[in-house]
Design a protein around this motif. Structure first.
Motif, mmCIF file in Angstrom:
data_model
loop_
_atom_site.group_PDB
_atom_site.id
_atom_site.type_symbol
_atom_site.label_atom_id
_atom_site.label_comp_id
_atom_site.label_asym_id
_atom_site.label_seq_id
_atom_site.Cartn_x
_atom_site.Cartn_y
_atom_site.Cartn_z
ATOM 1 N N GLN A 74 54.903 32.750 30.677
ATOM 2 C CA GLN A 74 55.130 32.610 32.113
ATOM 3 C C GLN A 74 54.366 33.658 32.900
ATOM 4 O OE1 GLN A 74 59.360 32.635 32.638
ATOM 5 N NE2 GLN A 74 59.600 30.506 31.971
ATOM 6 N N MET A 75 54.319 34.886 32.379
ATOM 7 C CA MET A 75 53.575 35.946 33.057
ATOM 8 C C MET A 75 52.087 35.618 33.101
ATOM 9 S SD MET A 75 55.437 38.338 34.277
ATOM 10 C CE MET A 75 54.376 39.739 34.428
ATOM 11 N N ALA A 76 51.575 35.062 32.014
ATOM 12 C CA ALA A 76 50.157 34.704 31.972
ATOM 13 C C ALA A 76 49.859 33.611 32.990
ATOM 14 C CB ALA A 76 49.771 34.250 30.573
ATOM 15 N N MET A 77 50.778 32.670 33.131
ATOM 16 C CA MET A 77 50.576 31.594 34.104
ATOM 17 C C MET A 77 50.668 32.128 35.532
ATOM 18 S SD MET A 77 52.643 28.509 32.215
ATOM 19 C CE MET A 77 52.649 27.469 33.660
ATOM 20 N N ALA A 78 51.577 33.070 35.755
ATOM 21 C CA ALA A 78 51.746 33.636 37.088
ATOM 22 C C ALA A 78 50.550 34.497 37.483
ATOM 23 C CB ALA A 78 53.023 34.469 37.150
ATOM 24 N N MET A 79 49.920 35.114 36.515
ATOM 25 C CA MET A 79 48.791 35.993 36.774
ATOM 26 C C MET A 79 47.469 35.264 36.501
ATOM 27 S SD MET A 79 50.209 39.318 37.118
ATOM 28 C CE MET A 79 48.782 40.254 36.745
ATOM 29 N N ALA A 80 47.468 33.965 36.744
ATOM 30 C CA ALA A 80 46.282 33.167 36.461
ATOM 31 C C ALA A 80 45.072 33.749 37.181
ATOM 32 C CB ALA A 80 46.505 31.725 36.886
ATOM 33 N N VAL A 81 44.007 33.898 36.454
ATOM 34 C CA VAL A 81 42.779 34.475 36.988
ATOM 35 C C VAL A 81 41.942 33.349 37.577
ATOM 36 C CG1 VAL A 81 40.700 35.761 36.402
ATOM 37 C CG2 VAL A 81 42.858 36.276 35.250
ATOM 38 N N THR A 82 41.482 33.576 38.788
ATOM 39 C CA THR A 82 40.615 32.577 39.408
ATOM 40 C C THR A 82 39.196 32.780 38.908
ATOM 41 O OG1 THR A 82 40.219 34.017 41.293
ATOM 42 C CG2 THR A 82 42.044 32.478 41.486
ATOM 43 N N ASP A 83 38.404 31.756 39.044
ATOM 44 C CA ASP A 83 37.023 31.839 38.603
ATOM 45 C C ASP A 83 36.167 32.461 39.698
ATOM 46 O OD1 ASP A 83 37.618 30.654 36.209
ATOM 47 O OD2 ASP A 83 37.233 28.622 36.947
ATOM 48 N N GLY A 84 35.456 33.499 39.373
ATOM 49 C CA GLY A 84 34.513 34.102 40.298
ATOM 50 C C GLY A 84 35.148 34.962 41.375
ATOM 51 N N ARG A 85 34.324 35.306 42.338
ATOM 52 C CA ARG A 85 34.754 36.164 43.444
ATOM 53 C C ARG A 85 35.530 35.358 44.474
ATOM 54 N NH1 ARG A 85 29.439 39.124 45.383
ATOM 55 N NH2 ARG A 85 30.799 39.313 47.175
ATOM 56 N N PRO A 86 36.385 36.026 45.246
ATOM 57 C CA PRO A 86 37.104 35.297 46.292
ATOM 58 C C PRO A 86 36.151 34.852 47.401
ATOM 59 C CG PRO A 86 37.641 37.641 46.365
ATOM 60 C CD PRO A 86 36.797 37.418 45.154
ATOM 61 N N THR A 87 36.483 33.738 48.008
ATOM 62 C CA THR A 87 35.677 33.237 49.117
ATOM 63 C C THR A 87 36.016 34.038 50.364
ATOM 64 O OG1 THR A 87 37.335 31.622 49.753
ATOM 65 C CG2 THR A 87 35.657 30.917 48.148
ATOM 66 N N LYS A 88 35.278 33.774 51.439
ATOM 67 C CA LYS A 88 35.529 34.470 52.702
ATOM 68 C C LYS A 88 36.957 34.170 53.185
ATOM 69 C CE LYS A 88 33.220 35.375 57.066
ATOM 70 N NZ LYS A 88 32.029 35.061 57.848
ATOM 71 N N LYS A 89 37.374 32.927 53.030
ATOM 72 C CA LYS A 89 38.725 32.533 53.432
ATOM 73 C C LYS A 89 39.760 33.263 52.586
ATOM 74 C CE LYS A 89 41.727 28.538 53.917
ATOM 75 N NZ LYS A 89 41.893 27.107 53.674
ATOM 76 N N ASP A 90 39.520 33.347 51.256
ATOM 77 C CA ASP A 90 40.433 34.071 50.365
ATOM 78 C C ASP A 90 40.556 35.529 50.773
ATOM 79 O OD1 ASP A 90 40.833 31.777 48.855
ATOM 80 O OD2 ASP A 90 39.302 32.310 47.359
ATOM 81 N N ARG A 91 39.420 36.165 51.119
ATOM 82 C CA ARG A 91 39.449 37.572 51.531
ATOM 83 C C ARG A 91 40.250 37.751 52.805
ATOM 84 N NH1 ARG A 91 34.165 37.512 49.671
ATOM 85 N NH2 ARG A 91 33.322 37.264 51.765
#
Length: 126
Positions: free
Chosen positions: A94-111
């Motif tokens: 569950q911790m691994a799923m909660a801490m799912a890593v996104t692919d690549g750098r965050p987009t401008k919207k994500d930032r």
């Protein structure tokens, strides 16, 4: 103790078994077990290693490391121990799923959203 732990395949080497005993990761009857301690059939051991916490009853003795099937006949794991390890594995999953890593750098919207969450709202022209 260290020979039996190695033969039962709780540790890859006897040196690791000795170190676990020195660090207090092996208990026999609620007492820290030393590496040179004699193991008897019927002893209850609490073993902490990278695989989790094991509570086992010693069924047979061996000083020779054999195949995995033979090693499993040396002890019986308690139902409580199996349940504890299953719960711990589920929590890790569950911790691994909660801490799912996104692919690549965050987009401008994500930032922008990250900055908003952190309370760093910067607007130009205000």
């Amino acid at each position: 103790m260290d020979k039996w732990l190695w033969a039962a395949r709780f540790f890859k080497t006897r040196a690791l078994a000795v170190k676990a005993c020195e660090l207090g990761r092996v208990e026999s009857g609620g007492v820290r077990a030393k590496a040179a301690r004699e193991v008897k059939a019927g002893d209850m051991l609490h073993i902490r290693n990278e695989g989790g916490d094991f509570i086992v009853e010693v069924l047979e003795l061996s000083e020779v490391r054999g195949p995995s099937a033979a090693a499993q006949k040396l002890y019986r794991e308690t139902d409580e121990s199996k349940d504890m390890r299953a719960r711990a594995a589920e929590q890790r999953k569950q911790m691994a799923m909660a801490m799912a890593v996104t692919d690549g750098r965050p987009t401008k919207k994500d930032r922008r959203e990250i900055n908003k969450l952190r309370g760093r709202i910067h607007r130009f022209g205000e």
